[in-house]
Design a protein around this motif. Sequence first.
Motif, PDB file in Angstrom:
ATOM      1  N   ALA A   1       0.813  -1.168  -0.051  1.00 23.35           N
ATOM      2  CA  ALA A   1      -0.147   0.181  -0.067  1.00 23.35           C
ATOM      3  C   ALA A   1       0.941   1.211   0.134  1.00 23.35           C
ATOM      4  O   ALA A   1       2.086   1.267   0.076  1.00 23.35           O
ATOM      5  N   TYR A   2       0.209   2.521  -0.187  1.00 27.08           N
ATOM      6  CA  TYR A   2       0.999   3.772  -0.278  1.00 27.08           C
ATOM      7  C   TYR A   2       0.432   4.501   0.859  1.00 27.08           C
ATOM      8  O   TYR A   2      -0.594   5.088   0.805  1.00 27.08           O
ATOM      9  N   PHE A   3       0.802   4.645   2.078  1.00 22.95           N
ATOM     10  CA  PHE A   3       0.682   5.290   3.293  1.00 22.95           C
ATOM     11  C   PHE A   3       0.914   6.942   3.218  1.00 22.95           C
ATOM     12  O   PHE A   3       2.241   7.337   2.988  1.00 22.95           O
ATOM     13  N   ALA A   4      -0.145   7.753   3.865  1.00 23.60           N
ATOM     14  CA  ALA A   4       0.407   9.067   3.820  1.00 23.60           C
ATOM     15  C   ALA A   4       0.889   9.287   5.150  1.00 23.60           C
ATOM     16  O   ALA A   4       1.830  10.211   5.339  1.00 23.60           O
ATOM     17  N   TYR A   5       0.647   8.628   6.133  1.00 21.45           N
ATOM     18  CA  TYR A   5       1.493   8.648   7.560  1.00 21.45           C
ATOM     19  C   TYR A   5       1.136   6.950   8.016  1.00 21.45           C
ATOM     20  O   TYR A   5       0.315   6.438   7.713  1.00 21.45           O
ATOM     21  N   PRO A   6       1.902   6.843   9.102  1.00 20.07           N
ATOM     22  CA  PRO A   6       1.858   5.458   9.652  1.00 20.07           C
ATOM     23  C   PRO A   6       0.731   5.006  10.099  1.00 20.07           C
ATOM     24  O   PRO A   6       0.347   3.939  10.158  1.00 20.07           O
ATOM     25  N   GLY A   7      -0.166   5.779  10.872  1.00 18.64           N
ATOM     26  CA  GLY A   7      -1.473   5.535  11.403  1.00 18.64           C
ATOM     27  C   GLY A   7      -2.676   5.428  10.442  1.00 18.64           C
ATOM     28  O   GLY A   7      -3.616   5.012  10.720  1.00 18.64           O
ATOM     29  N   GLU A   8      -2.257   5.603   9.268  1.00 16.61           N
ATOM     30  CA  GLU A   8      -3.516   5.812   8.356  1.00 16.61           C
ATOM     31  C   GLU A   8      -3.895   4.162   7.870  1.00 16.61           C
ATOM     32  O   GLU A   8      -3.392   3.143   8.234  1.00 16.61           O
ATOM     33  N   SER A   9      -5.395   4.005   7.738  1.00 17.60           N
ATOM     34  CA  SER A   9      -5.894   2.821   7.529  1.00 17.60           C
ATOM     35  C   SER A   9      -5.494   2.098   6.015  1.00 17.60           C
ATOM     36  O   SER A   9      -4.799   3.090   5.324  1.00 17.60           O
ATOM     37  N   LEU A  10      -5.582   0.680   6.277  1.00 20.17           N
ATOM     38  CA  LEU A  10      -4.830  -0.127   5.165  1.00 20.17           C
ATOM     39  C   LEU A  10      -5.685   0.213   3.874  1.00 20.17           C
ATOM     40  O   LEU A  10      -5.390   0.424   2.936  1.00 20.17           O
ATOM     41  N   GLU A  11      -7.227   0.244   4.078  1.00 18.37           N
ATOM     42  CA  GLU A  11      -7.853   0.654   2.907  1.00 18.37           C
ATOM     43  C   GLU A  11      -7.642   2.171   2.439  1.00 18.37           C
ATOM     44  O   GLU A  11      -7.647   1.985   1.226  1.00 18.37           O
ATOM     45  N   ALA A  12      -7.579   2.974   3.013  1.00 19.17           N
ATOM     46  CA  ALA A  12      -6.935   4.239   2.384  1.00 19.17           C
ATOM     47  C   ALA A  12      -5.724   4.232   1.751  1.00 19.17           C
ATOM     48  O   ALA A  12      -5.639   4.693   0.588  1.00 19.17           O
ATOM     49  N   ALA A  13      -4.894   3.428   2.321  1.00 22.79           N
ATOM     50  CA  ALA A  13      -3.549   3.325   1.716  1.00 22.79           C
ATOM     51  C   ALA A  13      -3.595   2.716   0.288  1.00 22.79           C
ATOM     52  O   ALA A  13      -2.910   2.656  -0.373  1.00 22.79           O
ATOM     53  N   GLN A  14      -4.355   1.722   0.413  1.00 19.98           N
ATOM     54  CA  GLN A  14      -4.533   0.742  -0.675  1.00 19.98           C
ATOM     55  C   GLN A  14      -5.048   1.602  -1.780  1.00 19.98           C
ATOM     56  O   GLN A  14      -4.927   1.470  -2.993  1.00 19.98           O
ATOM     57  N   ALA A  15      -6.103   2.461  -1.558  1.00 19.60           N
ATOM     58  CA  ALA A  15      -6.726   3.430  -2.557  1.00 19.60           C
ATOM     59  C   ALA A  15      -5.818   4.068  -3.092  1.00 19.60           C
ATOM     60  O   ALA A  15      -5.768   4.402  -4.320  1.00 19.60           O
ATOM     61  N   ARG A  16      -5.147   4.726  -2.223  1.00 19.02           N
ATOM     62  CA  ARG A  16      -3.869   5.655  -2.798  1.00 19.02           C
ATOM     63  C   ARG A  16      -3.065   5.069  -3.642  1.00 19.02           C
ATOM     64  O   ARG A  16      -2.514   5.703  -4.837  1.00 19.02           O
ATOM     65  N   LYS A  17      -2.556   3.871  -3.292  1.00 21.41           N
ATOM     66  CA  LYS A  17      -1.657   3.091  -4.140  1.00 21.41           C
ATOM     67  C   LYS A  17      -2.234   2.810  -5.574  1.00 21.41           C
ATOM     68  O   LYS A  17      -1.560   3.154  -6.581  1.00 21.41           O
ATOM     69  N   LEU A  18      -3.576   2.330  -5.582  1.00 21.87           N
ATOM     70  CA  LEU A  18      -4.066   2.053  -6.720  1.00 21.87           C
ATOM     71  C   LEU A  18      -4.167   3.357  -8.039  1.00 21.87           C
ATOM     72  O   LEU A  18      -3.760   3.523  -8.961  1.00 21.87           O
ATOM     73  N   ASP A  19      -4.443   4.349  -6.926  1.00 23.40           N
ATOM     74  CA  ASP A  19      -4.460   5.767  -7.910  1.00 23.40           C
ATOM     75  C   ASP A  19      -3.195   6.345  -8.228  1.00 23.40           C
ATOM     76  O   ASP A  19      -3.130   6.719  -9.301  1.00 23.40           O
ATOM     77  N   ARG A  20      -2.408   6.154  -7.424  1.00 25.06           N
ATOM     78  CA  ARG A  20      -0.814   6.320  -7.845  1.00 25.06           C
ATOM     79  C   ARG A  20      -0.346   5.769  -8.990  1.00 25.06           C
ATOM     80  O   ARG A  20       0.237   6.226  -9.906  1.00 25.06           O
ATOM     81  N   ILE A  21      -0.661   4.541  -9.146  1.00 25.16           N
ATOM     82  CA  ILE A  21      -0.512   3.790 -10.351  1.00 25.16           C
ATOM     83  C   ILE A  21      -1.033   4.161 -11.692  1.00 25.16           C
ATOM     84  O   ILE A  21      -0.613   4.589 -12.772  1.00 25.16           O
TER      85      ILE A  21
END
Length: 452
Positions: A168-188
Amino acid sequence: MQLVRAQRPEIASAVRRTLAGVNLPALPVTLRFWDGSVLEGGAPVVEVRGPEAIAYVLRSPNQIGLARAWVTGAVDVPDDRDLEAILSLRGSFRIDLSKLDIARLGAAAVRIAGPALLRRAPVPAIEAPRAGRLHSLTRDKAAIQHHYDVSNRFYELVLGPSMVYSCAYFAYPGESLEAAQARKLDRICRKLRLAPGERLLDIGCGWGSLLIHAAREYGVHGVGVTLSEAQAALARERVAKAGLSDRIEIRVQDYREITDGPFDKVSSVGMYEHVGRGELEHYTAAVHELLAPGGLFLNHGIARLHSDPPAADTFIYRYVFPDGELSPVTDVMTAMEGSGFEVRDVESLREHYPLTLRRWVANLAANRDAATAEVGEQRARVWRLYMLGSALGFEEGDVTVYQVLSARDGAPHGLPLQRVEALRAPACERTVRTRERRGGEVPAHTNGVPHR
């Protein structure tokens, strides 16, 4: 094989006497044997639950023997904190035994646990078969199905609702996994500069999460290929549920069998590790042939950083990723360039992967009973060990993960002059931010890139 349980008390005392004359470093763990006796060492506690543990290690005094003892539960570490402490010792604790030492230990083991130890202990049923030519179509499909065709429900329990099995791609360490995975997909999607009407090929599409995001948010038409029948079945269900069946096709197909190019863009996320070091040039050449001139190719994959190539027979090869191989990112880039690609962008996501893996470990722990019911005790034990060990490997810098963006020759690639502009996608930005707000997550920026 049913081993006879030793009736003699104080196994620890017998082991202590045996080890007295053997050239061994100080024991970094405490061993608790099946008769209740304890051999004191370091703080982490390892439970040796029966003579079967000795049988496995005696027959294979290496990583495979220990792996089999772990998988069957003959050796256990109930506490995850102890397990992590033990895994952290893997680079510092070395045993160098002479043949005489091994013979002495073997004879002592037979005295302690009985002559049944001389018979071969059964190989766990979930150990991967390794038949056929390495990286042939048939063997690669068998390797993929060994790992992925275990239970879609199991993966849901571990990965969460995103069903994304990569960093995943985290904005900060405590971010939720779902938000970080959505960010990763969008980054790609942003790196690939996806646009409405474009044709996207996703090699190793998993359960379809990237294709669904790309089609829904960027208007592309997608083709996803996987060698897992179970993945494909669920991916098609998820595509249909999203109302995107007219824009996404999921196939059970090897990337070497695709003949309906060209595609405007190609993504490969967490797949190249299955290709093999000796096949990298063939892999990048195949992608080159499938991509339109000037098209973009993003390869997201784990790479060796400082670690040496592993031995040919390891826990990971036998129980997790049969025939999987990691390469330095420079090898991947060299293969791309040799096939006619220009490398345009390289990003390391190493710090993001332990955050991802520790979320998966926590999910498995929280759903241990349900996960075990889905795949069995042995496979649940494998996943617990491999994910925790992998988190440490990324944290310690043994391995890392890179996204490498490259452009096919033959036409202009269309990338902007500034890297920050390549990651801008205003239409999708509003959607991602809205979803994060609904989940209580409002980072100051998305994808680590400020937006005006």
